[in-house]
Structures are given as structure tokens and as C-alpha cells.
Enzyme design. Structure first.
Site, PDB file in Angstrom:
ATOM      1  N   SER A 148       3.727  -2.334  10.229  1.00 35.07           N
ATOM      2  CA  SER A 148       5.180  -2.435  10.382  1.00 35.07           C
ATOM      3  C   SER A 148       5.756  -3.781   9.931  1.00 35.07           C
ATOM      4  O   SER A 148       6.696  -4.289  10.539  1.00 35.07           O
ATOM      5  CB  SER A 148       5.599  -2.107  11.822  1.00 35.07           C
ATOM      6  OG  SER A 148       5.207  -0.778  12.155  1.00 35.07           O
ATOM      7  N   GLU A 154      -6.789   4.592   8.044  1.00 32.51           N
ATOM      8  CA  GLU A 154      -6.524   6.016   7.766  1.00 32.51           C
ATOM      9  C   GLU A 154      -7.747   6.671   7.138  1.00 32.51           C
ATOM     10  O   GLU A 154      -8.011   7.852   7.361  1.00 32.51           O
ATOM     11  CB  GLU A 154      -5.266   6.145   6.883  1.00 32.51           C
ATOM     12  CG  GLU A 154      -4.012   5.871   7.708  1.00 32.51           C
ATOM     13  CD  GLU A 154      -2.814   5.351   6.935  1.00 32.51           C
ATOM     14  OE1 GLU A 154      -2.805   5.402   5.694  1.00 32.51           O
ATOM     15  OE2 GLU A 154      -1.875   4.865   7.608  1.00 32.51           O
ATOM     16  N   HIS A 194      -9.590   1.172   5.043  1.00 34.04           N
ATOM     17  CA  HIS A 194      -8.302   1.326   5.741  1.00 34.04           C
ATOM     18  C   HIS A 194      -8.500   2.252   6.943  1.00 34.04           C
ATOM     19  O   HIS A 194      -9.273   3.210   6.880  1.00 34.04           O
ATOM     20  CB  HIS A 194      -7.259   1.906   4.779  1.00 34.04           C
ATOM     21  CG  HIS A 194      -5.873   1.827   5.321  1.00 34.04           C
ATOM     22  ND1 HIS A 194      -5.403   2.717   6.272  1.00 34.04           N
ATOM     23  CD2 HIS A 194      -4.861   0.964   5.095  1.00 34.04           C
ATOM     24  CE1 HIS A 194      -4.162   2.385   6.585  1.00 34.04           C
ATOM     25  NE2 HIS A 194      -3.808   1.323   5.886  1.00 34.04           N
ATOM     26  N   GLY A 209       2.872   2.135  10.824  1.00 37.60           N
ATOM     27  CA  GLY A 209       3.853   3.204  10.671  1.00 37.60           C
ATOM     28  C   GLY A 209       4.603   3.527  11.959  1.00 37.60           C
ATOM     29  O   GLY A 209       5.276   4.540  12.053  1.00 37.60           O
ATOM     30  N   GLY A 238       2.869  -1.180   4.214  1.00 30.20           N
ATOM     31  CA  GLY A 238       2.937   0.244   3.891  1.00 30.20           C
ATOM     32  C   GLY A 238       4.363   0.668   3.598  1.00 30.20           C
ATOM     33  O   GLY A 238       4.881   0.468   2.499  1.00 30.20           O
ATOM     34  N   GLY A 239       5.024   1.246   4.613  1.00 33.13           N
ATOM     35  CA  GLY A 239       6.359   1.816   4.446  1.00 33.13           C
ATOM     36  C   GLY A 239       7.352   0.917   3.726  1.00 33.13           C
ATOM     37  O   GLY A 239       8.087   1.383   2.839  1.00 33.13           O
ATOM     38  N   ASN A 296       0.872  -1.179   0.000  1.00 36.43           N
ATOM     39  CA  ASN A 296       0.000   0.000   0.000  1.00 36.43           C
ATOM     40  C   ASN A 296       0.906   1.226   0.000  1.00 36.43           C
ATOM     41  O   ASN A 296       1.509   1.550   1.017  1.00 36.43           O
ATOM     42  CB  ASN A 296      -0.894  -0.036   1.252  1.00 36.43           C
ATOM     43  CG  ASN A 296      -1.742   1.216   1.391  1.00 36.43           C
ATOM     44  OD1 ASN A 296      -1.799   2.044   0.481  1.00 36.43           O
ATOM     45  ND2 ASN A 296      -2.409   1.355   2.529  1.00 36.43           N
ATOM     46  N   TRP A 297       0.977   1.868  -1.148  1.00 36.67           N
ATOM     47  CA  TRP A 297       1.881   3.025  -1.264  1.00 36.67           C
ATOM     48  C   TRP A 297       1.343   4.264  -0.560  1.00 36.67           C
ATOM     49  O   TRP A 297       2.060   5.258  -0.434  1.00 36.67           O
ATOM     50  CB  TRP A 297       2.114   3.364  -2.744  1.00 36.67           C
ATOM     51  CG  TRP A 297       3.033   2.431  -3.462  1.00 36.67           C
ATOM     52  CD1 TRP A 297       3.685   1.347  -2.943  1.00 36.67           C
ATOM     53  CD2 TRP A 297       3.421   2.512  -4.839  1.00 36.67           C
ATOM     54  NE1 TRP A 297       4.450   0.748  -3.918  1.00 36.67           N
ATOM     55  CE2 TRP A 297       4.305   1.441  -5.086  1.00 36.67           C
ATOM     56  CE3 TRP A 297       3.105   3.380  -5.895  1.00 36.67           C
ATOM     57  CZ2 TRP A 297       4.873   1.233  -6.347  1.00 36.67           C
ATOM     58  CZ3 TRP A 297       3.670   3.159  -7.142  1.00 36.67           C
ATOM     59  CH2 TRP A 297       4.551   2.101  -7.356  1.00 36.67           C
ATOM     60  N   LYS A 298       0.075   4.222  -0.161  1.00 34.76           N
ATOM     61  CA  LYS A 298      -0.547   5.396   0.472  1.00 34.76           C
ATOM     62  C   LYS A 298      -0.347   6.614  -0.451  1.00 34.76           C
ATOM     63  O   LYS A 298      -0.403   6.460  -1.661  1.00 34.76           O
ATOM     64  CB  LYS A 298       0.008   5.595   1.881  1.00 34.76           C
ATOM     65  CG  LYS A 298      -0.134   4.297   2.705  1.00 34.76           C
ATOM     66  CD  LYS A 298       0.068   4.465   4.173  1.00 34.76           C
ATOM     67  CE  LYS A 298      -0.144   3.096   4.853  1.00 34.76           C
ATOM     68  NZ  LYS A 298      -0.063   3.185   6.310  1.00 34.76           N
ATOM     69  N   GLU A 345      -5.213  -4.889  10.495  1.00 32.58           N
ATOM     70  CA  GLU A 345      -4.153  -3.901  10.716  1.00 32.58           C
ATOM     71  C   GLU A 345      -4.405  -3.165  12.024  1.00 32.58           C
ATOM     72  O   GLU A 345      -5.180  -2.202  12.060  1.00 32.58           O
ATOM     73  CB  GLU A 345      -4.130  -2.886   9.574  1.00 32.58           C
ATOM     74  CG  GLU A 345      -3.898  -3.501   8.214  1.00 32.58           C
ATOM     75  CD  GLU A 345      -3.317  -2.485   7.238  1.00 32.58           C
ATOM     76  OE1 GLU A 345      -2.270  -2.783   6.673  1.00 32.58           O
ATOM     77  OE2 GLU A 345      -3.890  -1.396   7.084  1.00 32.58           O
TER      78      GLU A 345
HETATM   79  P1  13P Z   1       3.148   0.234   7.656  1.00 31.03           P
HETATM   80  O1  13P Z   1       3.611  -1.041   6.994  1.00 31.03           O
HETATM   81  O2  13P Z   1       3.882   1.453   7.173  1.00 31.03           O
HETATM   82  O3  13P Z   1       3.071   0.115   9.133  1.00 31.03           O
HETATM   83  O4  13P Z   1       1.629   0.469   7.140  1.00 31.03           O
HETATM   84  C1  13P Z   1       0.715  -0.545   7.232  1.00 31.03           C
HETATM   85  C2  13P Z   1      -0.486  -0.162   6.447  1.00 31.03           C
HETATM   86  O5  13P Z   1      -1.227   0.722   6.836  1.00 31.03           O
HETATM   87  C3  13P Z   1      -0.730  -0.875   5.186  1.00 31.03           C
HETATM   88  O6  13P Z   1      -2.015  -0.625   4.704  1.00 31.03           O
END
Ligand code: 13P
Length: 262
Positions: free
Chosen positions: A214, A99, A97, A175, A235-236, A11-13, A169
Site C-alpha cells: 500500500s 502471491e 513474491h 492491496g 503494486g496498485g 509491480n504491475w502484477k 512486503e
Molecule cells: P500494493 O502496493 O498494491 O499493496 O502491492 C504491493 C505489492 O505486492 C508489490 O509487489
């Protein structure tokens, strides 16, 4: 995990321009071209999807979006429809998600409508759920997550439910560098599967349940040993093509280990 697909989704956000997406795709495809045992999905920002459609064509990497509208089309300023996603070769879409729930006020009801819209149009929804730290500390994590899953999915047929992916999640692990222990991830993924069983019976055994929060090349292998963790939503660690490829290789049991690198 036996008999279920293994899925690793990035997920590149809100990261990467079209140029950056092109560079990424070229380098990433080179690293993962031999991978056969799992499904790889890149969930990119809307503006990068068309570029990636061209770059990923005929590759083993699937394309996903991070959100979409519940309506077909119309006067919905700022929204993107399922048809628009299909038009750029998306086959997956992340829905609900944390967020989007926390920062953009998405409700369980809207998420349920989006899940229906995705299924009706042939997109595979990756339905997200997860508790915040307060709820975990109060011992209410399972209740929250099971409630989110039920409200997103109740009323769907077993056939429809067989097409979804669920991603657990925990908000406190996103993050933050703080991964849930593989035991915690397993416990929650098992309780999600129990919820799915209430909704769809034994067919729940076939639904991939991912862990997110993470996840890195260094911890994916341990998470993957858990019986109800079928992959990861990353994500990251998905933002760098070489690190993400390394994570993927470490998720495949027969592949090179993190110590050996790629
Ligand atoms: P991180 O891997 O950066 O913690 O993010 C997880 C995430 O929200 C994937 O959708």
C-alpha cells in the site's frame, strides 16, 4: 540510507495488455525524464515485456519480470527462463513474491534456486519476504522474515549477495490500503539488514532493502525518511503512469512535494 541506491519498482502484477503497456510507457517517460537520483524499475507481465523493451530503450527506466524458472531451458511447460527475460532486455526479476508463495505454492527451496539462476545469468533478483497477519499478531514476524531471507540466500558469496535487492512486503499490507507504519517498516528492514550481515558481513550496508504494501504518492516520503528503507516495491499505485510518477518524485528528497503535485 546514505551510500545506498534508492530503488522504486512498480509491480504491475496481472494487469495490462501490450497496448496498455505502450500507452503507459509514453506517458510515464514524459513525467520521469528528469529524474536522476534513483533507480526506476517496471516489473511487467511477460507478454508486455517485449513491447516495453522497445518503448523504454535508452530511457532511465529499467525493465523487470515478476517471476522466472530456476532451470536453463527444457520441458517445463508454462515456464519462462532467465535467458528469455534477458532477450527482452529485462535486468531485474521479482522472486518469492507472497502471491506466488501463497497462491502458487512456491517454496523457500524453489526461491533459493531461482535466486541462484538469476545471479548466474546476470539478472538482479528482487527477493521478497513478509509475514502474514497471524504471525505478526503472535509476535513471530521477525522470525518468519529472517528465516525467509536466510533460506533464500544462504550459501551465496558476498559478491553474489552484493547484487541482490530485498523487498519486505508484509502480506497484511498488500492491496489492503493498510500500510505498515514507517516505524514498523524500519524495524523489519533493520532486522533484514542484520540477517544480511550474518550472511555477508559489512557489505550488507550496501544492499537496497525496499518496503512494499500500500505504498502511495502520499506516504512514500515518510517511509523514505527511515534509515534502512531504501525504496519501495509498489503494486496498485504503479498502475497509473501519472500517480506512479508522482510517487517517484515524492521519493526524491529534493523533488516537488505531494502537495505541489507534478
Ligand atoms: P500494493 O502496493 O498494491 O499493496 O502491492 C504491493 C505489492 O505486492 C508489490 O509487489
Amino acid at each position: 540510507m546514505a551510500n545506498r541506491r534508492t530503488v522504486i519498482a512498480g509491480n504491475w502484477k496481472m494487469f495490462k495488455t501490450t497496448g496498455e503497456a505502450t500507452d503507459y510507457a509514453v506517458r510515464f517517460l514524459e513525467e520521469v525524464k528528469e529524474v536522476t537520483d534513483l533507480d526506476i524499475i517496471l516489473c511487467a507481465p511477460f507478454t508486455a515485456l517485449y513491447t516495453l523493451k522497445n518503448e523504454l530503450e535508452e530511457s532511465i527506466v529499467h525493465l523487470g519480470a515478476q517471476n522466472m524458472a530456476w532451470a536453463d531451458q527444457g520441458a517445463y511447460t508454462g515456464e519462462i527462463s532467465a535467458q528469455m527475460l534477458l532477450d527482452v532486455a529485462c535486468t531485474y526479476v521479482i522472486l518469492g513474491h507472497s502471491e506466488r508463495r501463497e497462491m502458487f505454492g512456491e517454496t523457500d527451496e524453489e526461491i533459493a534456486k531461482k535466486v541462484r539462476q538469476a545471479l548466474a545469468t546476470g539478472l538482479t533478483p528482487i527477493v521478497c519476504c513478509g509475514e502474514n497477519l497471524n504471525l505478526r499478531e503472535e509476535g513471530k514476524a521477525v522470525e518468519r522474515v529472517q528465516g525467509q531471507v536466510t533460506r533464500a540466500l544462504e550459501g551465496l558469496s558476498t559478491e553474489e549477495l552484493s547484487k541482490i535487492i530485498v523487498a519486505y512486503e508484509p502480506i497484511w499490507a498488500i492491496g489492503t490500503g493498510k500500510t505498515a507504519s514507517s516505524k514498523d517498516a524500519q524495524e523489519m528492514c533493520a532486522s533484514i539488514r542484520a540477517t544480511l550481515k550474518v550472511l555477508m558481513g559489512l557489505a550488507a550496508e550496501k544492499v537496497p532493502i525496499l518496503y512494499g504494501g500500500s505504498v502511495k504518492a502520499e506516504n512514500i516520503a515518510e517511509l523514505m525518511t527511515e534509515p534502512d528503507v531504501d525504496g519501495a516495491l509498489v503494486g496498485g499505485a504503479s498502475l497509473d503512469p501519472l500517480s506512479f510518477a508522482k510517487l517517484i518524485l515524492n521519493a526524491v528528497p529534493s523533488s516537488v512535494s505531494v502537495e505541489e503535485g507534478i
